[in-house]
Design an enzyme around this catalytic site. Structure first.
Site, PDB file in Angstrom:
ATOM      1  N   LYS A  63     116.797 -12.516 116.325  1.00 17.18           N
ATOM      2  CA  LYS A  63     116.011 -12.213 117.512  1.00 17.18           C
ATOM      3  C   LYS A  63     116.504 -10.918 118.154  1.00 17.18           C
ATOM      4  CE  LYS A  63     113.286 -15.852 117.681  1.00 17.18           C
ATOM      5  NZ  LYS A  63     113.255 -16.751 118.843  1.00 17.18           N
ATOM      6  N   GLN A  84     123.624 -26.577 114.106  1.00 16.65           N
ATOM      7  CA  GLN A  84     122.423 -25.979 113.545  1.00 16.65           C
ATOM      8  C   GLN A  84     122.862 -24.774 112.730  1.00 16.65           C
ATOM      9  OE1 GLN A  84     121.113 -25.707 117.487  1.00 16.65           O
ATOM     10  NE2 GLN A  84     121.592 -23.529 117.743  1.00 16.65           N
ATOM     11  N   ASP A 119     115.115 -18.132 114.157  1.00 16.05           N
ATOM     12  CA  ASP A 119     116.408 -17.747 113.592  1.00 16.05           C
ATOM     13  C   ASP A 119     117.340 -18.934 113.395  1.00 16.05           C
ATOM     14  OD1 ASP A 119     116.471 -18.096 116.339  1.00 16.05           O
ATOM     15  OD2 ASP A 119     117.995 -16.560 116.690  1.00 16.05           O
ATOM     16  N   ASP A 143     125.567 -28.567 122.199  1.00 17.17           N
ATOM     17  CA  ASP A 143     124.220 -28.044 122.389  1.00 17.17           C
ATOM     18  C   ASP A 143     123.186 -29.040 121.864  1.00 17.17           C
ATOM     19  OD1 ASP A 143     122.710 -25.539 123.157  1.00 17.17           O
ATOM     20  OD2 ASP A 143     121.994 -25.770 121.099  1.00 17.17           O
ATOM     21  N   ASN A 144     122.258 -29.420 122.731  1.00 12.70           N
ATOM     22  CA  ASN A 144     121.119 -30.270 122.342  1.00 12.70           C
ATOM     23  C   ASN A 144     121.513 -31.511 121.533  1.00 12.70           C
ATOM     24  OD1 ASN A 144     119.096 -28.696 123.560  1.00 12.70           O
ATOM     25  ND2 ASN A 144     119.051 -27.297 121.822  1.00 12.70           N
ATOM     26  N   GLU A 148     124.872 -31.329 126.511  1.00 12.17           N
ATOM     27  CA  GLU A 148     123.850 -30.455 127.080  1.00 12.17           C
ATOM     28  C   GLU A 148     122.501 -30.976 126.610  1.00 12.17           C
ATOM     29  OE1 GLU A 148     121.203 -26.722 126.964  1.00 12.17           O
ATOM     30  OE2 GLU A 148     121.940 -27.906 125.282  1.00 12.17           O
ATOM     31  N   LYS A 160     121.836 -13.884 125.710  1.00 11.66           N
ATOM     32  CA  LYS A 160     121.814 -14.465 124.366  1.00 11.66           C
ATOM     33  C   LYS A 160     121.434 -13.439 123.304  1.00 11.66           C
ATOM     34  CE  LYS A 160     118.974 -17.872 125.104  1.00 11.66           C
ATOM     35  NZ  LYS A 160     118.124 -19.057 124.812  1.00 11.66           N
ATOM     36  N   TYR A 161     120.741 -12.393 123.714  1.00 14.28           N
ATOM     37  CA  TYR A 161     120.197 -11.450 122.740  1.00 14.28           C
ATOM     38  C   TYR A 161     120.737 -10.031 122.881  1.00 14.28           C
ATOM     39  CZ  TYR A 161     116.939 -15.345 122.838  1.00 14.28           C
ATOM     40  OH  TYR A 161     116.398 -16.606 122.820  1.00 14.28           O
TER      41      TYR A 161
END
Length: 690
Positions: free
Chosen positions: A282, A342, A377, A412-413, A441, A551-552
């Site tokens: 990204k 992930q 991504d 995360d998640n 989270e 983040k990017y």
């Protein structure tokens, strides 16, 4: 902790013709589920039968419903066994609300698994004292009551393990009662000293007990802490003359740690620090095409350099990472690491274990989605194909970072992975190292969030970021501190790298002050994402994320310059964390109480901790009055239930504003004026009365 006392007592064995109580919840033919004196609804307890939680130093309310037939008085104890085997006995008090509920607040002072059981008994002395007081006043059965009292005291005096002075007194009082005198009988039935003797060691018959229950006590950091999140690659990043950016490293990020520690934070939380994939990387603001120099999202984990057990080469080596942890520890900070299960399309897992992902009919692997968000991504794991293989690898990853010195993981998640997997993983990791903590989270449905907490997550993100009105906050803060506190510990993050709420976007600097004050005082754990202190409030259009999201891309911030110009919230954060450190009432979760105001934008609550639990021998009471409308000045009357900290209604007391130093004389009804643009919140310490 409260004093240890007494020897273990057992439930009364029923006569042969009366079946005993069943330990199991299901009905068993010929077995009763109740004890001679009923003990019902023991608490702490978690729905679904999961283990209740506490943290070292937490004051835990124990309660049980107990009663007996007729008018005889009963007593109730809770017997605790600490992880090291030390046993203590605590007397419960009956509530006065007619519910037959008995309660005791107990501070648990040792990490590990505690056992507790409730015990009830017929309190023969209290039964006699009540009956004697009533009957003597009515002139009824005085000789009988005197004789019964003499018999009780004589029997108690015969107990060899009572202190000699106490036995002597009991014999003296028994002899006086033997005279049958009404005045003596009445005096002894109401004698406070005699009542205390039998409160400390009652004449107990018909003893009954519950089964043993367990309660897990985590280390303090599971329940108390101030978190600060940052991206290591931004700390020390430099823009070169040719316009490219040189990434920050663990070494340069460590230079920021003294400032974070000086603000009073306890935990420094790092987003993923692993290699980032290049496929579908990204670009800035989540664009689908990355330009040269765009670093990519740290959540697109995995590249040629390695996966979840590797470090991004721009950040440094394993030695550099361990040096960062040591630098944090030197500043009194603990490192928390993001655990995002992930993979980017370039992750070694994709090559070596394609079965761990979802393959679509066209042969491609499905990328992650959270509509309307899409993450081209990132490939999510599919636990259905090889659950054992995935679980083994995730355990290996966690153990790898624990070996590097990481004891806290922000997950995360987690709601996108099987609940059973988390129960197994956390239990397995904690069996080897009970100091390892996991923060969930999971911004998802309430039942899922609560289930994650119940199966083992020591902390949880919450809906706090979206609860902004007075009514919303009253309901939410009451719920987290009472309804779910036995197993769910909310971390009240004011913002995250993914969340910039409309309240912050449009509330101006007042909104940032208000939210920080509430987060830091309403719960014992809260968090801040870097940039909050700089009032970064511009969102990407149509989203709840910061524009030019970190983040990017790399972020360049002038921390010291902003503070020098008076454009930083750091002084307030520093003050809030100083207040938290000085006031033990703010380091508890279950002591939150809502009070009232005549204005629908003025929130009022208190946190009180009794003197027995503060460590100073003095009670600690904090009152917070907050104008939650960041656009206005509010004047109103605040109404307090002062009995919650032991002051009768109508009596005056002094309060000190811990933000400004102002001192006022208050009572249960008080005028306040809160200007959102200058001082939107009072944080008031109730001063001890002489």
């Amino acid at each position: 902790m409260a004093a240890r006392a007494g020897t273990r007592s057992s439930a009364l064995r029923s006569p042969a013709q009366i079946p005993t109580r069943a330990a199991a919840s299901a009905d068993v033919p010929g077995v009763l589920r109740t004890t001679r004196i009923p003990l019902l609804d023991p608490s702490p307890a978690v729905p679904g039968g999961f283990t209740p939680k506490a943290f070292v130093g937490e004051v835990v309310p124990f309660s049980v419903v107990s009663f007996r037939e007729g008018h005889d008085v009963i007593g109730v104890h809770v017997r605790l066994t600490s992880p090291s085997g030390e046993e203590s006995l605590h007397r419960l008090r009956a509530r006065t609300d007619g519910t037959d509920t008995w309660t005791a607040d107990i501070a648990l002072d040792e990490q590990g698994v505690w056992r507790y059981r409730f015990e009830a008994f017929s309190d023969d002395f209290a039964t006699w004292a009540h009956a004697a007081e009533v009957k003597v006043a009515a002139g009824v059965d005085i000789p009988v009551m005197a004789a019964l009292g003499a018999e009780l005291l004589t029997g108690a005096a015969a107990e060899k393990d009572r202190p000699a002075a106490q036995r002597k007194r009991l014999l003296t009082d028994a002899a006086a009662l033997a005279e049958g005198d009404a005045a003596t009988t009445s005096a002894l039935a109401t004698d406070a000293g005699l009542a205390q003797i039998f409160r400390d060691r009652p004449i107990a018959t018909l003893r009954s007990a519950t089964d043993d229950h367990v309660l897990h006590v985590d280390r303090v950091a599971a329940g108390v802490g101030a978190w600060y999140e940052f991206f290591p690659r931004s700390e020390g990043a430099k823009r070169m003359k040719d316009g490219t950016v040189k990434s920050g490293t663990f070494r340069t990020a460590a230079k920021r740690l003294p400032d974070v520690a000086a603000m009073g934070f306890d935990v420094i939380y790092l987003v993923p620090v692993h290699p980032i994939g290049t496929t579908n990387r990204k670009g800035r603001n989540n664009t689908l095409t990355a330009e040269d120099g765009d670093p990519g999202s740290p959540y697109a984990i995995g590249a040629a350099e390695g996966g979840h057990d590797a470090l991004h080469p721009d950040l440094g080596t394993a030695q550099d990472f361990r040096a960062f942890i040591r630098a944090a520890q030197k500043e009194g900070l603990e490192v928390a690491l993001d655990l995002a299960l992930q993979a980017s399309p370039d992750h070694p897992w994709v090559r070596d274990h394609p079965e761990w992902f979802t393959t679509l009919p066209d042969g491609t692997i499905a990328y992650a989605e959270n509509p309307p968000k899409k993450y081209q991504d990132i490939y999510p794991l599919n636990f259905d194909n090889d659950p054992e293989g995935i679980a083994a690898e995730m355990l290996r990853v966690v153990q790898h970072w624990v070996a590097q010195g990481v004891k806290i993981f922000r997950v995360d998640n987690p709601h996108t992975k099987p609940l059973q997997f988390w129960e197994w993983l956390i239990r397995t990791v904690n069996a080897a190292d009970p100091d390892v903590l996991f923060l969930a989270e999971a911004f998802t449905r309430p039942a899922v969030m609560r289930a994650l907490a119940a199966v083992g997550f020591q902390q949880s993100y919450s809906y706090f970021t979206w609860r902004n009105t007075k009514a919303e906050l009253e309901e939410f803060l009451t719920s987290i501190s009472h309804d779910t506190a036995v197993y769910m510990r909310p971390n009240l993050f004011v913002n995250t790298h993914d969340i910039l709420t409309e309240y912050l976007q449009f509330g101006g600097r007042a909104a940032y002050r208000i939210r920080a004050c509430i987060a830091a005082t309403a719960g014992p754990v809260y968090g801040v994402y870097a940039g909050y202190e700089l009032f970064e409030n511009v969102a990407r259009p149509g989203s709840e994320e910061n524009i030019d999201n970190e983040k990017y891309e790399y972020k360049f911030r002038d921390w010291h310059g902003a503070e020098a110009r008076g454009e930083s919230l750091a002084p307030l954060l520093r003050r809030l964390n100083t207040i938290r450190a000085a006031h033990p009432a703010l380091r508890q979760l279950r002591n939150f109480s809502v009070h009232w105001s005549d204005d629908d934008a003025v929130l009022v609550y208190s946190k009180h901790l009794a003197a027995a639990f503060t460590g100073t021998g003095r009670p600690d009471t904090i009152i917070v009055v907050a104008n939650v409308d960041p656009h206005s000045v509010r004047e109103t009357t605040v109404h307090l239930d002062t009995t919650r900290w032991g002051i009768p209604l109508g009596e005056s007391f002094e309060v000190e504003d811990l933000l400004t130093g102002a001192v006022w004389t208050w009572s249960d009804h008080n005028y306040v004026r809160l200007d959102a643009f200058t001082e939107p919140v009072h944080i008031l310490k109730v001063r001890e009365r002489s």
